[in-house]
Design an enzyme around this catalytic site. Structure first.
Site, PDB file in Angstrom:
ATOM      1  N   SER A  51       0.786  -1.608  -0.212  1.00  0.00           N
ATOM      2  CA  SER A  51       0.183   0.271  -0.073  1.00  0.00           C
ATOM      3  C   SER A  51       0.717   1.601  -0.500  1.00  0.00           C
ATOM      4  CB  SER A  51      -0.761   0.048   1.501  1.00  0.00           C
ATOM      5  OG  SER A  51       0.182   0.120   2.528  1.00  0.00           O
ATOM      6  N   ASP A 103      -2.449   8.239   7.964  1.00  0.00           N
ATOM      7  CA  ASP A 103      -3.221   7.658   8.990  1.00  0.00           C
ATOM      8  C   ASP A 103      -2.944   6.310   9.985  1.00  0.00           C
ATOM      9  OD1 ASP A 103      -2.274   5.277   7.033  1.00  0.00           O
ATOM     10  OD2 ASP A 103      -4.442   5.307   5.972  1.00  0.00           O
ATOM     11  N   HIS A 148       0.636   4.844   6.801  1.00  0.00           N
ATOM     12  CA  HIS A 148       0.525   5.513   6.380  1.00  0.00           C
ATOM     13  C   HIS A 148       0.842   6.609   6.766  1.00  0.00           C
ATOM     14  CE1 HIS A 148      -1.834   2.123   5.229  1.00  0.00           C
ATOM     15  NE2 HIS A 148      -0.688   2.369   4.033  1.00  0.00           N
TER      16      HIS A 148
END
Length: 387
Positions: free
Chosen positions: A48, A336, A339
């Site tokens: 991600s 978040d 990240h």
């Protein structure tokens, strides 16, 4: 194509999401000096931290194609990036003066096959089963299979010699391994997680070396491999540990640090054993750890709390709604629960691109040996003759 990808609906991206452009956002300066212009393309692999939209139509909770993700991106559009703006890989692409490589699952990746592609998939890791608890994803091995498919496409369009030169001079960017800890070994999500840590670590490194061998055999020569960052400093793990002082979960960091030590050693050996190989280790540990512990040194005011999240440190929930966003996103290192933010990713990318000390070791490193690797800027400038 393998069964997983047959379930994927091709996502539609507007052209400006992957086109040229490098605006000033929130005071971030992305300018670089003497950026090379002759790198033909960039190919991205990983999780991600590099996924630009491959997971958008998959049956998974690991998706970011909804607001407030992308609120500070060039287009102000939630493209699938796990950031409020650009990821580290986006900044590196900017520094190379290349257009942002489209997700391989998008129509643009097929329409413009010579400008590179992004194979990264949120939830993926080195091991095939890593991230299964989150839902569908393109595993590490499957990403390599897609790269081989793209290689065959290039050969069909350009011929063997031209395709080989293209791949030789292109940059491959790999950011993986974090999920093998976050969504595998630490959480006991697969049988491999039952192994003692040293055996699990060896399994990761052996598997990853085999994957790199396939890329080398396919013609890759300039490969930037990122170490894993200090996972234990992410807001999710601060929330999980119930710390009241913002201290990182150092036991988790130690596991990851040992992997990074082994990764550096493996890459040194790999380059020695393979003619023309420049598979370089790029450390992100020190930059992320320093931002988390000393945010004021980078112009941040908050180094431990996610800008978009719930519960203590914002680490108890994913970013799901614009109403969850903090008042001043540029002030936060973390976007978040896992990240970094748009601004933080810029600092990380600058270290990867032209770090002052390219031989840096990781925080709490268990190795006493220092290995020197090229920066991505130096890697891009290399003139190779072998194909």
């Amino acid at each position: 194509m393998f069964q997983l990808l047959s379930t994927v609906i091709v996502l539609a991206l507007i052209p400006s999401q992957w086109s040229w452009g490098n605006p000033m956002i929130d005071g971030v300066n992305a300018q670089t000096n003497n950026a090379p212009r002759d790198v033909p393309a960039i190919y991205l692999f990983g999780d991600s931290t590099a996924d630009s939209g491959n997971n958008n139509e998959m049956l998974t909770i690991a998706r970011a194609n909804f607001p407030p993700y992308g609120r500070d991106f060039d287009t102000r559009h939630a493209s699938g990036r796990f950031s409020n703006g650009k990821m580290t890989s986006d900044w590196i692409t900017d520094f190379l003066r290349l257009p942002l490589a489209p997700p391989y699952m998008s129509p643009e990746a097929q329409m413009f096959p010579f400008q590179g592609a992004n194979f990264a998939s949120a939830g993926a890791g080195i091991l095939n089963n890593t991230g299964n608890v989150l839902g569908q994803k393109i595993s590490g091995w499957q990403q390599i299979e897609l790269f081989l498919q793209r290689r065959n496409e290039l050969i069909a369009k350009m011929g063997v010699d031209a395709a080989s030169t293209h791949l030789r001079d292109s940059i491959l960017y790999i950011a993986t391994g974090g999920n093998d800890y976050i969504h595998n070994w630490i959480t006991n999500d697969t049988d491999a997680a039952l192994l003692p840590h040293d055996q699990f670590n060896n399994l990761l490194l052996t598997t990853f070396e085999n994957q790199l061998q396939v890329l080398y055999n396919a013609g890759a020569r300039k490969v930037a491999v990122l170490g894993i960052g200090p996972v234990g400093c992410a807001p999710h793990f601060l929330w999980l540990s119930n710390t009241t002082t913002g201290e990182c979960m150092e036991t988790v960091n130690q596991y990851v640090s040992q992997f990074n030590d082994g990764l550096r050693e493996m890459l040194v050996r790999f380059n020695q054993q393979h003619q023309g190989a420049h598979f370089v280790y790029r450390d992100i540990w020190n930059t992320v750890y320093s931002m988390a512990k000393f945010p004021q040194n980078y112009g941040f005011t908050n180094g431990d709390t996610a800008c978009c999240g719930l519960d203590h440190y914002g680490g108890g929930s994913r970013c799901l709604s614009p109403s969850m966003v903090c008042e001043n996103p540029p002030a936060n290192v973390w976007w978040d629960e896992y990240h970094p933010s748009h601004r933080a990713n810029n600092f990380i990318a600058r270290q990867i691109w032209s770090g002052v000390d390219p031989s840096t070791t990781t925080h709490n490193s268990t190795s006493t040996t220092v290995y020197s690797f090229l920066t991505v800027q130096q890697l891009a400038a290399l003139e190779l003759t072998d194909v």
